[in-house]
Motif scaffolding. Sequence first.
Motif, short mmCIF file in Angstrom:
data_model
loop_
_atom_site.label_atom_id
_atom_site.label_comp_id
_atom_site.label_asym_id
_atom_site.label_seq_id
_atom_site.Cartn_x
_atom_site.Cartn_y
_atom_site.Cartn_z
N SER A 298 -4.01 63.15 -9.00
CA SER A 298 -4.51 62.94 -7.64
C SER A 298 -4.57 61.46 -7.27
O SER A 298 -4.92 61.12 -6.15
N TYR A 299 -4.25 60.58 -8.20
CA TYR A 299 -4.16 59.15 -7.88
C TYR A 299 -3.21 58.50 -8.88
O TYR A 299 -2.77 59.12 -9.85
N GLN A 300 -2.91 57.24 -8.64
CA GLN A 300 -1.92 56.55 -9.46
C GLN A 300 -2.56 55.47 -10.32
O GLN A 300 -3.58 54.88 -9.95
N THR A 301 -1.94 55.21 -11.45
CA THR A 301 -2.30 54.08 -12.30
C THR A 301 -1.01 53.36 -12.69
O THR A 301 0.04 53.99 -12.86
N ALA A 302 -1.09 52.02 -12.84
CA ALA A 302 0.13 51.26 -13.12
C ALA A 302 -0.22 49.87 -13.61
O ALA A 302 -1.37 49.44 -13.59
N HIS A 303 0.83 49.15 -14.04
CA HIS A 303 0.79 47.72 -14.36
C HIS A 303 -0.29 47.34 -15.36
O HIS A 303 -1.22 46.59 -15.05
N PRO A 304 -0.20 47.85 -16.60
CA PRO A 304 -1.21 47.53 -17.61
C PRO A 304 -1.10 46.08 -18.08
O PRO A 304 -0.02 45.48 -18.08
N ALA A 305 -2.23 45.52 -18.51
CA ALA A 305 -2.29 44.17 -19.09
C ALA A 305 -3.41 44.15 -20.12
O ALA A 305 -4.50 44.66 -19.88
N LEU A 306 -3.14 43.53 -21.26
CA LEU A 306 -4.12 43.49 -22.35
C LEU A 306 -4.89 42.17 -22.35
O LEU A 306 -4.33 41.10 -22.08
N SER A 307 -6.18 42.26 -22.70
CA SER A 307 -6.97 41.05 -22.91
C SER A 307 -6.51 40.39 -24.20
O SER A 307 -5.91 41.03 -25.06
N PRO A 308 -6.78 39.09 -24.39
CA PRO A 308 -6.33 38.40 -25.61
C PRO A 308 -6.82 39.05 -26.90
O PRO A 308 -6.11 39.04 -27.91
N ASP A 309 -8.02 39.62 -26.89
CA ASP A 309 -8.53 40.27 -28.10
C ASP A 309 -8.08 41.72 -28.21
O ASP A 309 -8.43 42.41 -29.18
N GLU A 310 -7.31 42.17 -27.23
CA GLU A 310 -6.72 43.51 -27.20
C GLU A 310 -7.76 44.62 -27.23
O GLU A 310 -7.49 45.75 -27.64
N LYS A 311 -8.97 44.30 -26.73
CA LYS A 311 -10.03 45.31 -26.68
C LYS A 311 -10.26 45.85 -25.27
O LYS A 311 -11.08 46.75 -25.08
N THR A 312 -9.55 45.28 -24.30
CA THR A 312 -9.70 45.73 -22.91
C THR A 312 -8.33 45.84 -22.28
O THR A 312 -7.48 44.95 -22.46
N LEU A 313 -8.11 46.92 -21.55
CA LEU A 313 -6.87 47.11 -20.82
C LEU A 313 -7.17 46.99 -19.32
O LEU A 313 -8.04 47.68 -18.80
N TYR A 314 -6.46 46.11 -18.65
CA TYR A 314 -6.55 45.95 -17.20
C TYR A 314 -5.39 46.70 -16.56
O TYR A 314 -4.29 46.76 -17.12
N PHE A 315 -5.60 47.26 -15.39
CA PHE A 315 -4.54 48.02 -14.74
C PHE A 315 -4.83 48.13 -13.25
O PHE A 315 -5.89 47.72 -12.77
N VAL A 316 -3.88 48.71 -12.53
CA VAL A 316 -3.99 48.86 -11.08
C VAL A 316 -4.06 50.34 -10.74
O VAL A 316 -3.41 51.17 -11.39
N SER A 317 -4.85 50.67 -9.72
CA SER A 317 -4.97 52.07 -9.33
C SER A 317 -5.46 52.20 -7.90
O SER A 317 -6.02 51.24 -7.34
N ASP A 318 -5.23 53.38 -7.33
CA ASP A 318 -5.83 53.73 -6.05
C ASP A 318 -6.80 54.90 -6.23
O ASP A 318 -7.03 55.69 -5.33
N MET A 319 -7.39 54.96 -7.43
CA MET A 319 -8.33 56.04 -7.75
C MET A 319 -9.56 55.96 -6.85
O MET A 319 -9.81 54.93 -6.21
N PRO A 320 -10.37 57.01 -6.80
CA PRO A 320 -11.61 56.97 -6.02
C PRO A 320 -12.46 55.77 -6.43
O PRO A 320 -12.58 55.45 -7.61
N GLY A 321 -13.03 55.11 -5.44
CA GLY A 321 -13.79 53.90 -5.68
C GLY A 321 -13.00 52.64 -5.44
O GLY A 321 -13.53 51.53 -5.53
N THR A 322 -11.72 52.82 -5.11
CA THR A 322 -10.87 51.66 -4.79
C THR A 322 -11.31 51.04 -3.48
O THR A 322 -11.59 51.74 -2.51
#
Length: 665
Positions: A298-322
């Motif tokens: 029901s929504y999209q996710t894309a463009h992942p990016a890792l933090s330097p310590d590889e403990k957090t994943l950043y990404f783009v979305s139009d999910m609820p709350g956008t």
Amino acid sequence: MKSTINELRKNNFKIVSKNKITYLVLLAITCVNSYSQVSSKREVKGNKEYAKYAYIDVIKTYERIYKKGYKSPDILLKIGNAYYFNAESEKANKWYAELYATNPEQEPEFYYRFAQTLKAVKENDKADAMLAKFLEKNTNDSRAKLLSQNSDYLTEIKKNSGRYKIENAGVNSKYSDYGTAFMGTKVVFCSARDTGNFSKRIHTWTGQFFTNLYDSPIAEDGSLGAVGKFGKKINSKFHEDTPAFTKDGKTVYFTRNNYLDGRGFDASKVTLLKIYKATVDKEGQWNNITALPFNSDSYQTAHPALSPDEKTLYFVSDMPGTHGQSDIFRVKLNDDGSFGNTENLGDDINTPGRETFPFISDDNELYFASDGQPGIGGLDIFITRLPKDGSLNFKEVLNVGEEANSIKDDFAFIINFKTKKGFLSSNRDGGQGSDDIYKFVETKPIWCEQILYGVVTDEDTKAVLPNSRVQLFDDNFNKIKETTSDAAGKYEFTEVECGKKYYVRASLEDYTTKEVSVIIKKETGKTELNIELKSEGCKVKIGDDLANCFKINIIYFDLDKWNIRPDAAIDLAKLLDVLEQNPSMKINIRSHTDSRASDKYNDVLSKNRAKSTKDWLVKNGISADRLTFEGLGEKELVNKCADDVECTEAEHQLNRRSEFIIIAL
């Protein structure tokens, strides 16, 4: 690309397949959416020199003489500030309230502090009234003036410009090439180029092929070498793009249309962008391709990016709350391979527009593209620092400026923090395809790095004061940091913001707390702020003048008179309190005049005034045998202003003084 953006908006990011294959371009989600503690109190009585001194607590003296009816605005303010600086707001409120009742016209900072103490006693309406006065009197202060948001952003962009040397990366085709990622000594990117495969699938809106992932070695000068197709099992008949690799090169997160195990659509024939994960097997092949659990139909996710310590994943979305068309989110990567809850980065980053293509440098800088933040045109690249405490309190978002940004779409910025070399994507004029990859070298950092430092010393003796508590506040008086001065009295605050106003508060037991404002320099370097603290008490010995403790220069009398005036009584009350607290102390009262009038007249006048001072102290309870007095007239001038010498009024006043010399302790 922009026509694609418009179509995607019309279709609400969803494409329905009938007789021919259609899809959601993965640019869609936006490229497409393109006290330390203060040292313990010294044991004064253990000091060998203690017998020679009497320690006088000036603040307590003020409170005691106030109770006896000797009041002045200065005393009220000093006592109020003493409590305020020690976080005793309710006590401070009493003194501030009385000062305000005495005289509503005060310095701007008074109203701010008074308002805080009013809040502490739950008088919020009065607090609001004081804040209104503060705003009225201090319109240039950031607490008082909410600047028109980014009103001068073009000037800021210009200031940040000219920091990149940009060139074509050497791998571009006549098709769309974009979205680079570092993988060891290679770069992996996506491209819609024709690979010669007999089963070509063409995007019906753009006339270009589906994007796949490609790799290219990085040369010494940052150029990219021969292009090869990347990851046989990762590339599918639909779109793949924007990978993010772990440092060991064994795991990749990437964007793809929701295609897995031969299926490209869900049950409703709708295809969306989703993030997938793959790992390298023993043969060096990419396998175990799985969709991440926070994907949705029901929504999209894309463009992942890792933090330097590889403990957090950043990404783009139009999910609820956008907040807008697409936002940047983050999610924790747990040690057991599971994922935490997704979290929107908040309105410091995300706008009603498009935020996309995040990248985190090894220095914890977040780069991203946006058309909602103030920019030059289209998508611009921005930078901010990730808060060290893991919060979402982003302090500053900066446009990286031209050359990196243009009037077209600029996005997918990545940089090697050590070499300052990197890549970005853009559809700017002069390229080979609809989107092209550019290499760059950063020649100058965007951040101004400043250190605030100084030495805490005794105001009178100039001795360094170790173990002083030093606190740093922003211009809204929010505490930012705290430290303690070292053995040499030195303190230091790193990572202060250039050009910003701060307040530094220094405190030490037996000293009056002092607060000083400072504006940090605008260029990288250091800003020095030395602080002198005044001892709350005076250490005195026989022969010292008590007037120096309280800065009493003269006990004022009316012309040709020697009766004690009310304003003089306030100063005498300070001496009275000292004598009461030190019953063995004896003083010699000395009165001086200037040279104007005859010697005889001045001798008599000064003697009468000294006697009046003694009589006042006796009347108020001090034994006469503890007091002697002298009228010295003009015999002991402190400057050149003798008879017939032309002097200013200020120079004459230096000679009209009162002294209270200690003759016994």
